[in-house]
Design an enzyme around this catalytic site. Structure first.
Site, PDB file in Angstrom:
ATOM      1  N   HIS A   1     -10.190   0.744  -0.623  1.00 51.27           N
ATOM      2  CA  HIS A   1     -10.650  -0.075   0.496  1.00 51.27           C
ATOM      3  C   HIS A   1     -12.138  -0.399   0.398  1.00 51.27           C
ATOM      4  O   HIS A   1     -12.580  -1.396   0.944  1.00 51.27           O
ATOM      5  CB  HIS A   1     -10.301   0.586   1.825  1.00 51.27           C
ATOM      6  CG  HIS A   1      -8.857   0.431   2.155  1.00 51.27           C
ATOM      7  ND1 HIS A   1      -7.901   1.296   1.684  1.00 51.27           N
ATOM      8  CD2 HIS A   1      -8.208  -0.516   2.866  1.00 51.27           C
ATOM      9  CE1 HIS A   1      -6.724   0.895   2.112  1.00 51.27           C
ATOM     10  NE2 HIS A   1      -6.868  -0.205   2.812  1.00 51.27           N
TER      11      HIS A   1
ATOM     12  N   GLU B   1       0.823  -1.210   0.000  1.00 49.32           N
ATOM     13  CA  GLU B   1       0.000   0.000   0.000  1.00 49.32           C
ATOM     14  C   GLU B   1       0.856   1.258   0.000  1.00 49.32           C
ATOM     15  O   GLU B   1       0.554   2.214  -0.710  1.00 49.32           O
ATOM     16  CB  GLU B   1      -0.939   0.015   1.212  1.00 49.32           C
ATOM     17  CG  GLU B   1      -2.102  -0.934   1.076  1.00 49.32           C
ATOM     18  CD  GLU B   1      -3.061  -0.854   2.253  1.00 49.32           C
ATOM     19  OE1 GLU B   1      -2.683  -0.305   3.324  1.00 49.32           O
ATOM     20  OE2 GLU B   1      -4.189  -1.335   2.108  1.00 49.32           O
TER      21      GLU B   1
END
Length: 126
Positions: free
Chosen positions: A96, A63
């Site tokens: 997400h 990430e």
């Protein structure tokens, strides 16, 4: 040692920011449901304990390289840090995809600031 210190302090700041974002979401949208992503990850870890490596090491590394090093780096290079941080944080929140856009945006923006303040990607990875 500075990177580790910033990373460890960053953990506590991230938890505080997450709580603030949830309170804001609750204020504007009423009852906020738990994060589906978090619930799924917890279940995967309970089912397969080795999965904790992916969630605590591989996930954060990937990430940070994608959202901070790459997206923030590229967009920030052609615009400025604030636009780059906003774009990468928005994309981080959208990736997400569990209804907690504000939570993930706050966290993404904080990780961008942490990256900028240290000049190293390792601090937000921690």
């Amino acid at each position: 040692s500075k990177i580790i210190l910033y990373g460890v302090i960053g953990i506590f700041i991230a938890l505080i920011l997450q709580s603030i974002a949830v309170m804001i979401e609750s204020f504007f949208f009423g009852e906020v449901s738990p994060s589906e992503n978090t619930q799924n990850i917890i279940q995967l870890i309970l089912d397969t304990p080795a999965f904790i490596i992916a969630t605590t090491i591989a996930g954060p590394i990937m990430e940070e390289f994608v959202f901070r090093r790459s997206i923030l780096g590229i967009v920030g290079h052609y615009t400025n840090f604030w636009i780059g941080a906003s774009v990468s944080s928005l994309l981080f929140a959208l990736a997400h995809n569990d209804g907690h856009l504000l939570v993930y945006f706050f966290l993404g923006f904080f990780f961008s600031l942490l990256y900028r303040s240290t000049g190293r990607i390792w601090a937000p990875m921690i």
